[in-house]
Design an enzyme around this catalytic site. Structure first.
Site: not given
Ligand code: PEP
Ligand code: MG
Length: 882
Positions: A92, A22, A836, A856, A768, A336, A103, A101, A452
């Site tokens: 303030r 502020k 993954c 990826y 992966s 803001r 403080m 809100g 609020h």
């Molecule tokens: C993991 O272990 O990150 C994975 C993708 O396999 P799962 O969650 O199926 O064990």
């Protein structure tokens, strides 16, 4: 000693750390020539010293404050406590990041028995002067002296009742004078001291109180929720007062430069004529829409339009502006970056970039990736039969169904029991923060779009309806009434935050459809991002969703989900119960065409995009009934039907379940360990994949299967499994006389695999990172036990700052990822790498993956848009560094 107090024309917007958000903005606005009432800011460093000195304002700071006050007095030609031209100030809080809100604030400071008379003389409005004085006593007594507001409200109510008034505007000057006497009496009663008359003493008290409010309960909770460090501290802003309550050419309001719900490029806000400070935000009187200001005070409206255009251009973002009009002159009190819904954030970003106000990169950075999830939420199906009970202001979009509760403690209690609740209140205050967190949605009978409840709910992405005036809430007997309908405690209602409708009972919902702005922003994200985004999908529906949301392939198809579907459970169970490999193969032969069909469906959707299929991972007993339940059933049957054939079958099943039962299944007979002991299972799966791929080739769809072996810890495991897959593939392809490219890779989800990645890479075409298991095995936590037992305490005590199953632990697990990538690529530079685990859909983890050089990330389909945006943001930020 470092400077601890800055006049508004000494600071600028990049001094947030010292001046708070502020204070930095007030300074910046002063610098760009906007009409800001003058003042000064005490730094956050002063707040740190205050706490270090045992909650004392030291002399050096006190001197600086007095000096700044003199400068303020000189600039305004007024003097604090003066009998003729008195200065009044607001005091303030203002932290580095906004904590709306949470403080404390004191307005009208400097009022006393003498200055109120001077104010009366100067404005010719005694009623206004005494009203301001009583407001000051009330606020100061509450914030600084710690007396509950209830006592003051009670005295005001009593006086109004005695006079036969319904509302405050009926109060006369004499009435306010009478009330002030009563208030002073209250203060003596509670503190044994008269109300402080010395303005300097008032000021120092107020500064103490604002510093103290950094550590009040609600501020602490808000910081925990929003991960704001306790170490920031708050600045204190002391600003000359302008009064919005001097008559009908005065007023106060809050407005956004664009619509914070939809993003529409139109001023959006509210004002109250003849009102002061917090009246709009507190939601006690229902304000008028800002557009009406154009008719009532056209000059002021034009000044405001100009100021808001200037502010938006200057800050390069949508602004949330607080203003006051004093006798026809506009003052800007605060600006803001405005909080907004996801839909609004996306539209504003795209439209501001298209208008050339910001660049595409800035547009991408301006939308919080996590917010995109809101856009994928369900909404009410308007075609459904429903009776709308009543309507209020649509303060925050989205729809929710839940049981009605009337206070925050109950919201929390029912939420803890796993119930979905909707918090219904006359209005909310910052003390309701926990109730709002626990509730699915919030409804208030009072207050506007900037009350609020509205601001907090929008910030959390929860549906909210405000100002439902037809709602007569009885919090005591826990019910509300709308005309003839009574809704009781724990009755189910549905609310639609897009239209402001309240509906009794449950209503069907539909999936959302995304706007052209959403697609535009993500198209820009795709141009920027330096890492691919795939989805985790196990069936046709998920694959379709993944494609629709922009996935560039499937990074993880968990084949066990195919085993779990109801129509296959019988064969799967038979396969597991088989007493010989021969028997098992017969069952697997029945599963083969089913699996093949599953893969064909997925390939058909994904066409030539990459699809990574993981062979069976969980331990076999997961496909069988629960051991304890079965034992109870068998024991009971031994008594009730000792000779039945069903009992014999169940006993056999129990025996097998007992055989397969493990002390610690997470570290047990699963992943490639299954494939090694029962190679026929993996062989069947590989055969199904290649048969499906052949069918696709025959249809002209050239899939290149990516087959993934889970839970590898030693390269020898992978070597054997790889050979099994290759042998199967070659046999199937040879039979069909088809050549096909395919790859065989592994998941890296055991620390040993990461540490020996150069050996593993010799057997793998891709890695992966299964960071779900890698987190379990690195920390030595089993996720279910950790989350159910101790993780919460770890987070509360800051032993861990984040849940490592949600946000990748960069130091530990991340280090293993980096080791894995680097060692793998040291022997195979072209090695493809991805992630993954669930972290593949979390913004900071995605940034980590980009920096670690992964090709990826893969996440659940609904998180794909978020991942695309987060990937682009991380790429832009990286470019900014290099
Ligand atoms: C993991 O272990 O990150 C994975 C993708 O396999 P799962 O969650 O199926 O064990
Ligand atoms: Mg795993």
């Amino acid at each position: 000693m470092a400077k601890q107090v800055y006049m508004f024309d000494e600071g600028h917007k990049d001094m947030k750390n010292q001046l708070g958000g502020k204070g930095a903005n007030l300074a910046e606005m002063t610098q760009i020539g906007l009409p800001v009432p003058y003042g000064f800011t005490i730094t956050t460093d002063a707040c740190h010293s205050y706490y270090q000195d045992g909650k004392l304002v030291n002399t050096a700071l006190k001197d600086e404050i007095i000096q700044a006050l003199h400068q303020l007095e000189a600039a305004t030609n007024k003097k604090l406590g003066d009998k003729e031209t008195p200065l009044f100030v607001s005091v303030r809080s203002g932290s580095v990041v906004s904590m709306p809100g949470m403080m404390d604030t004191v307005l009208n400071l400097g009022m006393n028995d003498l200055t109120v008379e001077a104010q009366k003389k100067l404005t010719g409005n005694g009623r206004f002067a005494y009203d301001s004085y009583r407001r000051f006593i009330q606020m100061f007594s509450n914030v600084v002296l710690g007396i509950d507001l209830y006592f003051f409200e009670n005295r005001l109510d009593q006086l109004k009742e005695a006079k036969g008034y319904i509302s405050d505007p009926e109060m006369t000057e004499e009435d306010w004078i009478e009330l002030i006497l009563s208030y002073k009496d209250l203060v003596v009663k509670h503190t044994n001291q008269p109300f402080p008359q010395d303005p300097i003493e008032q000021l120092m008290f107020a500064i103490h109180a604002v510093f103290d409010s950094w550590n009040n309960q609600r501020a602490i909770i808000y910081r925990q929720l929003n991960r704001i460090p306790d170490s920031y501290g708050t600045a204190v802003n002391i600003q000359s007062m302008v009064f919005g309550n001097t008559g009908n050419d005065s007023g106060t309001g809050v407005a956004f430069t664009r619509n914070p719900s939809t993003g529409e490029n139109l001023l959006y806000g509210e004002f109250l004529l003849n009102a002061q400070g917090e009246d709009v935000v507190a939601g006690i009187r229902t304000p008028q829409p800002i557009a009406q200001l154009e008719q009532i005070l056209p000059d002021v409206y034009q000044q405001f339009v100009n100021a808001s255009l200037l502010l938006e251009k200057h800050y390069r973002d949508m602004q949330d502006i607080e203003f006051t009009v004093e006798q026809g002159k506009l003052y800007i009190l605060q600006t803001r970056n405005g909080k907004r819904t996801a839909a609004s954030a996306v539209r504003i970003a795209v439209e501001m970039a298209e208008a050339g106000i910001i660049s595409k990169e800035e547009a991408l950075l301006s939308v919080e990736a996590e917010q995109l999830n809101q856009l994928l939420h369900r909404r009410i199906d308007n075609k459904a039969d429903m009776i709308i009970l009543t309507k209020g202001l649509p303060a925050s979009p989205g729809a929710a169904t839940g049981k009605v509760v009337f206070n925050s403690d109950e919201a929390q209690a029912y939420h803890d029991k796993g119930e979905k609740v909707i918090l219904v209140r006359p209005e909310t205050t910052p003390d309701d923060i926990q109730g709002i967190i626990a509730a699915e949605a919030v409804v208030t009978s009072r207050g506007g779009m900037t009350s609020h409840a509205a601001v907090v709910a929008r910030g959390m992405g929860k549906p909210c309806i405000c100002g439902v005036e037809s709602l007569k809430i009885d919090t005591q007997s826990k019910r509300f009434v709308v005309r003839e309908t009574t809704v009781n405690h724990l009755d189910i209602i549905t609310i639609d935050g897009d239209t402001g409708s309240i509906i009794v009972g449950e209503v069907p919902m539909i999936e959302p459809k995304n706007s052209s702005h959403f697609h535009q922003l993500l198209a820009w994200a795709d141009q920027e991002k330096g890492i691919d985004v795939r989805a985790n999908a196990d069936n046709k529906e998920d694959s379709l969703k993944a494609l629709e949301l922009g996935a560039e392939g499937i990074g993880l198809c968990r084949t066990e989900h195919m085993f779990m579907q109801a129509d296959r459970q019988k064969v799967v169970k038979e396969m597991i119960l088989s007493s010989s490999t021969q028997e098992r193969k017969i069952c697997l032969a029945q599963l083969l065409p089913i699996q093949q069909g599953d893969f064909e469906e997925i390939f058909e959707v994904m066409q030539d995009l990459p699809v990574t299929i993981r062979l069976l991972d969980p331990p076999l007993h997961e496909f069988l009934p629960d051991k304890e339940e079965l034992l109870i059933e068998v024991t009971a049957m031994r008594i009730t039907e000792p000779d039945s054939t069903l009992l014999k079958e169940k006993e056999l099943l129990l025996k097998k379940v007992q055989e397969l039962s493990e002390m610690n299944p997470m570290l047990g007979h699963r992943g490639c360990r299954l494939g090694l002991i029962h190679p026929e299972i993996y062989a069947m799966q590989a055969e199904a994949i290649f048969l499906a791929a052949i069918t696709m080739h025959q249809k002209g769809i050239h899939v290149k299967p990516e087959i993934m072996i889970p839970l590898v810890g030693h390269s020898n495991e992978l070597k054997i499994m790889r050979k099994l897959v290759i042998d199967t593939a070659e046999a199937v392809l040879a039979k069909a006389s088809i050549n096909m490219e395919y790859t065989i890779g592994t998941m890296i989800e055991i620390p040993r695999a990461a540490l020996t990645a150069e050996q593993i890479a010799a057997e793998a075409d891709f890695f992966s990172f299964g960071t779900n298991d890698l987190t379990q095995t690195t920390f030595g936590y089993s996720r279910d036990d950790a989350e159910g037992k101790f993780l919460q305490t770890y987070l509360e005590q800051n032993i861990l700052t984040e849940n490592p199953f949600r946000v990748l632990d960069k130091e530990g697990v991340g280090q293993l990822v980096e080791i894995g990538v680097n060692k793998g690529r040291s022997v195979k530079p072209e090695l493809k790498t991805g992630i993954c685990g669930e972290h593949g859909g979390e913004a900071s983890s995605i940034a980590f993956c980009l920096h670690a050089g992964l090709d990826y990330v893969s996440c659940s389909p609904f998180r794909v848009p978020l991942a695309r945006l987060a990937a682009a943001q991380a790429t832009i930020r990286r470019q900014a560094i290099t």
